[in-house]
Design a protein around this motif. Structure first.
Motif, PDB file in Angstrom:
ATOM      1  N   ASP A  82      41.562  31.794  48.143  1.00  0.00           N
ATOM      2  CA  ASP A  82      41.399  30.357  47.886  1.00  0.00           C
ATOM      3  C   ASP A  82      40.199  30.039  46.988  1.00  0.00           C
ATOM      4  O   ASP A  82      39.896  28.877  46.742  1.00  0.00           O
ATOM      5  N   ASP A  83      39.522  31.078  46.481  1.00  0.00           N
ATOM      6  CA  ASP A  83      38.370  30.875  45.597  1.00  0.00           C
ATOM      7  C   ASP A  83      38.773  31.260  44.171  1.00  0.00           C
ATOM      8  O   ASP A  83      38.430  32.331  43.663  1.00  0.00           O
ATOM      9  N   GLN A  84      39.508  30.371  43.510  1.00  0.00           N
ATOM     10  CA  GLN A  84      40.027  30.685  42.184  1.00  0.00           C
ATOM     11  C   GLN A  84      38.908  30.889  41.163  1.00  0.00           C
ATOM     12  O   GLN A  84      39.025  31.731  40.269  1.00  0.00           O
ATOM     13  N   ASP A  85      37.823  30.139  41.284  1.00  0.00           N
ATOM     14  CA  ASP A  85      36.722  30.308  40.330  1.00  0.00           C
ATOM     15  C   ASP A  85      36.168  31.729  40.392  1.00  0.00           C
ATOM     16  O   ASP A  85      35.874  32.343  39.352  1.00  0.00           O
ATOM     17  N   ALA A  86      36.020  32.266  41.598  1.00  0.00           N
ATOM     18  CA  ALA A  86      35.498  33.632  41.742  1.00  0.00           C
ATOM     19  C   ALA A  86      36.497  34.650  41.214  1.00  0.00           C
ATOM     20  O   ALA A  86      36.116  35.660  40.607  1.00  0.00           O
ATOM     21  N   ILE A  87      37.783  34.392  41.426  1.00  0.00           N
ATOM     22  CA  ILE A  87      38.818  35.285  40.891  1.00  0.00           C
ATOM     23  C   ILE A  87      38.766  35.277  39.364  1.00  0.00           C
ATOM     24  O   ILE A  87      38.837  36.338  38.722  1.00  0.00           O
ATOM     25  N   ASP A  88      38.609  34.090  38.787  1.00  0.00           N
ATOM     26  CA  ASP A  88      38.514  33.980  37.326  1.00  0.00           C
ATOM     27  C   ASP A  88      37.347  34.807  36.799  1.00  0.00           C
ATOM     28  O   ASP A  88      37.474  35.528  35.795  1.00  0.00           O
ATOM     29  N   ARG A  89      36.196  34.718  37.460  1.00  0.00           N
ATOM     30  CA  ARG A  89      35.004  35.447  36.997  1.00  0.00           C
ATOM     31  C   ARG A  89      35.208  36.957  37.121  1.00  0.00           C
ATOM     32  O   ARG A  89      34.783  37.722  36.241  1.00  0.00           O
ATOM     33  N   ALA A  90      35.838  37.384  38.202  1.00  0.00           N
ATOM     34  CA  ALA A  90      36.045  38.826  38.413  1.00  0.00           C
ATOM     35  C   ALA A  90      37.008  39.409  37.380  1.00  0.00           C
ATOM     36  O   ALA A  90      36.801  40.517  36.868  1.00  0.00           O
ATOM     37  N   VAL A  91      38.061  38.679  37.079  1.00  0.00           N
ATOM     38  CA  VAL A  91      39.085  39.172  36.158  1.00  0.00           C
ATOM     39  C   VAL A  91      38.574  39.215  34.727  1.00  0.00           C
ATOM     40  O   VAL A  91      38.910  40.140  33.967  1.00  0.00           O
ATOM     41  N   ASP A  92      37.761  38.251  34.345  1.00  0.00           N
ATOM     42  CA  ASP A  92      37.231  38.181  32.973  1.00  0.00           C
ATOM     43  C   ASP A  92      36.315  39.384  32.730  1.00  0.00           C
ATOM     44  O   ASP A  92      35.285  39.542  33.372  1.00  0.00           O
ATOM     45  N   GLY A  93      36.683  40.242  31.799  1.00  0.00           N
ATOM     46  CA  GLY A  93      35.890  41.428  31.497  1.00  0.00           C
ATOM     47  C   GLY A  93      36.308  42.676  32.247  1.00  0.00           C
ATOM     48  O   GLY A  93      35.737  43.753  32.019  1.00  0.00           O
ATOM     49  N   SER A  94      37.289  42.565  33.137  1.00  0.00           N
ATOM     50  CA  SER A  94      37.765  43.749  33.850  1.00  0.00           C
ATOM     51  C   SER A  94      38.639  44.589  32.929  1.00  0.00           C
ATOM     52  O   SER A  94      39.154  44.111  31.915  1.00  0.00           O
ATOM     53  N   SER A  95      38.797  45.857  33.268  1.00  0.00           N
ATOM     54  CA  SER A  95      39.648  46.730  32.458  1.00  0.00           C
ATOM     55  C   SER A  95      41.016  46.937  33.083  1.00  0.00           C
ATOM     56  O   SER A  95      41.942  47.391  32.407  1.00  0.00           O
ATOM     57  N   LEU A  96      41.156  46.587  34.363  1.00  0.00           N
ATOM     58  CA  LEU A  96      42.424  46.775  35.069  1.00  0.00           C
ATOM     59  C   LEU A  96      42.513  45.782  36.218  1.00  0.00           C
ATOM     60  O   LEU A  96      41.562  45.634  36.989  1.00  0.00           O
ATOM     61  N   VAL A  97      43.656  45.125  36.327  1.00  0.00           N
ATOM     62  CA  VAL A  97      43.963  44.279  37.478  1.00  0.00           C
ATOM     63  C   VAL A  97      45.161  44.884  38.194  1.00  0.00           C
ATOM     64  O   VAL A  97      46.166  45.227  37.556  1.00  0.00           O
ATOM     65  N   ILE A  98      45.029  45.045  39.502  1.00  0.00           N
ATOM     66  CA  ILE A  98      46.114  45.596  40.320  1.00  0.00           C
ATOM     67  C   ILE A  98      46.483  44.553  41.371  1.00  0.00           C
ATOM     68  O   ILE A  98      45.647  44.157  42.189  1.00  0.00           O
ATOM     69  N   GLY A  99      47.734  44.086  41.353  1.00  0.00           N
ATOM     70  CA  GLY A  99      48.201  43.104  42.325  1.00  0.00           C
ATOM     71  C   GLY A  99      49.041  43.775  43.397  1.00  0.00           C
ATOM     72  O   GLY A  99      50.091  44.352  43.097  1.00  0.00           O
ATOM     73  N   LEU A 100      48.570  43.700  44.633  1.00  0.00           N
ATOM     74  CA  LEU A 100      49.256  44.359  45.749  1.00  0.00           C
ATOM     75  C   LEU A 100      49.583  43.396  46.883  1.00  0.00           C
ATOM     76  O   LEU A 100      50.135  43.819  47.903  1.00  0.00           O
ATOM     77  N   ALA A 101      49.235  42.128  46.724  1.00  0.00           N
ATOM     78  CA  ALA A 101      49.309  41.196  47.851  1.00  0.00           C
ATOM     79  C   ALA A 101      50.746  40.854  48.213  1.00  0.00           C
ATOM     80  O   ALA A 101      51.627  40.776  47.350  1.00  0.00           O
ATOM     81  N   GLY A 102      50.967  40.631  49.486  1.00  0.00           N
ATOM     82  CA  GLY A 102      52.278  40.200  49.968  1.00  0.00           C
ATOM     83  C   GLY A 102      52.442  40.494  51.439  1.00  0.00           C
ATOM     84  O   GLY A 102      52.123  41.593  51.899  1.00  0.00           O
ATOM     85  N   LYS A 103      52.927  39.529  52.171  1.00  0.00           N
ATOM     86  CA  LYS A 103      53.212  39.747  53.585  1.00  0.00           C
ATOM     87  C   LYS A 103      54.182  40.899  53.748  1.00  0.00           C
ATOM     88  O   LYS A 103      55.160  41.035  53.003  1.00  0.00           O
ATOM     89  N   SER A 104      53.954  41.732  54.733  1.00  0.00           N
ATOM     90  CA  SER A 104      54.837  42.875  54.980  1.00  0.00           C
ATOM     91  C   SER A 104      56.262  42.412  55.265  1.00  0.00           C
ATOM     92  O   SER A 104      56.479  41.418  55.968  1.00  0.00           O
ATOM     93  N   VAL A 105      57.233  43.151  54.717  1.00  0.00           N
ATOM     94  CA  VAL A 105      58.642  42.859  55.008  1.00  0.00           C
ATOM     95  C   VAL A 105      59.080  43.524  56.309  1.00  0.00           C
ATOM     96  O   VAL A 105      60.239  43.395  56.712  1.00  0.00           O
ATOM     97  N   ASN A 106      58.169  44.210  56.968  1.00  0.00           N
ATOM     98  CA  ASN A 106      58.467  44.831  58.262  1.00  0.00           C
ATOM     99  C   ASN A 106      58.346  43.768  59.353  1.00  0.00           C
ATOM    100  O   ASN A 106      57.411  43.757  60.152  1.00  0.00           O
ATOM    101  N   CYS A 107      59.312  42.854  59.348  1.00  0.00           N
ATOM    102  CA  CYS A 107      59.329  41.744  60.293  1.00  0.00           C
ATOM    103  C   CYS A 107      60.762  41.231  60.388  1.00  0.00           C
ATOM    104  O   CYS A 107      61.624  41.635  59.620  1.00  0.00           O
ATOM    105  N   ARG A 108      61.032  40.355  61.347  1.00  0.00           N
ATOM    106  CA  ARG A 108      62.333  39.693  61.391  1.00  0.00           C
ATOM    107  C   ARG A 108      62.380  38.637  60.302  1.00  0.00           C
ATOM    108  O   ARG A 108      61.410  37.925  60.058  1.00  0.00           O
TER     109      ARG A 108
END
Length: 328
Positions: free
Chosen positions: A49-75
């Protein structure tokens, strides 16, 4: 031959850092001397929920890896289905927004997807160039996830949708299977008839009978190879778009379960019929699609590019995951 060019030294941003894959990547990347910035709902450097901090972290990075997501191991209840979609689409959009605003955007963004995007396949393997996209709830999730990855115009950032097969390693899916096998419940999982309600049929969550007698294909990949694939993507600029992260040697369910028993030294494992699997899935709040869908996926793009797997065979991958050495 796997590309041996040196990896970039710049910062890595990992969104969804507290899951199985994130917890494997973080120490590995830091041991290689990379700065790693983590994003998660809790227990990370930055909250979603801290988009400003995400923006700062991504700017100047060499790699972004997106892994987020609720597990599908559920009903697949309406609430869980909504959370599965929301957790993937909102976080992917957040990373995309940060990259779009960056004055120095990352050259590569690798985002999770899933090999489940392909149809139930018993007739032929699915590749990036010739695979057929399936139908149903899980496929719609995968399609929406990839659409979110490629939605924005990000001309300076190469994007890869990593269509991962079942990931093997310490813990993960093998943890519960190890315990079941030792209890004598490590037999092949047999599909068969099972009533599907009108509501589940409409939602695309009812698994229709497919392969019998444990013949459903089982595509898999070792967690170390997923990490090595990400390394390979960084130094192989020709790779973009969907990339299948799966061993070149898929198995089937019967062989997979037999290998688990053999590695553990368990000789007994009667087949598990669908009615038993369905009742067990209700009891532990999961879905039988996760084990009964025939996933037959081949890493065409990686093979053509020259990637070599550290764990190309199922038994070696399971032995490493269970810390069981090959007998002399």
């Amino acid at each position: 031959m796997t590309n041996t060019a040196p990896l970039p030294a710049g910062p890595v941003v990992i969104g969804g850092s507290t899951g199985f894959m994130g917890q494997y990547l973080i120490p590995r990347l830091r041991a290689a001397g990379r700065e790693v910035v983590t994003i998660s709902r809790s227990g990370a450097d930055i909250a979603w929920d801290d988009q400003d901090a995400i923006d700062r972290a991504v700017d100047g990075s060499s790699l972004v890896i997106g892994l987020a997501g609720k597990s599908v191991n559920c009903r697949y209840t309406p609430e869980n289905r909504a959370a599965i979609f929301r957790s993937r689409l909102d976080t992917t959009a957040s990373l995309s927004s940060a990259i779009a605003k960056a004055s120095s955007p990352p050259p590569l963004w690798v985002n999770s997807s899933t090999a489940t995007i392909y149809r139930h396949a018993e007739d032929r393997p699915m590749t990036e160039s010739s695979g057929d996209i399936g139908t149903g709830f899980s496929v719609e999730v995968a399609k929406a996830w990839e659409r979110a990855l490629f939605a924005d115009d990000l001309p300076a950032t190469r994007r890869v949708a990593l269509r991962s097969a079942i990931v093997l390693g310490h813990g993960g899916v093998l943890g519960p299977l190890k315990n079941l096998a030792r209890l004598g419940l490590g037999g092949a999982q047999h599909d068969g008839p099972w009533p599907i309600s009108r509501a589940r049929r409409a939602a695309g969550t009812g698994h229709r009978p497919g392969a019998r007698r444990g013949e459903q294909r089982f595509s898999w990949v070792h967690v170390e190879d997923v990490a090595r694939i990400i390394d390979f993507l960084e130094v192989t600029p020709s790779l973009e778009g969907p990339v299948n992260a799966a061993s070149p040697n898929p198995s089937d369910n019967a062989e997979f379960m037999a290998t688990v028993r053999r590695v553990l030294g368990v000789g007994f494992g009667p087949p598990m019929p669908r009615w038993m699997l369905e009742l067990g899935a209700i009891g532990i709040r999961t879905e039988t699609e996760l084990i009964l869908k025939s996933r037959w996926v081949i890493p065409e793009k990686l093979t053509v590019a020259g990637f070599e797997f550290a764990y190309p065979t199922l038994e070696d991958a399971i032995r490493e995951s269970f810390d069981v050495e090959q007998a002399a």
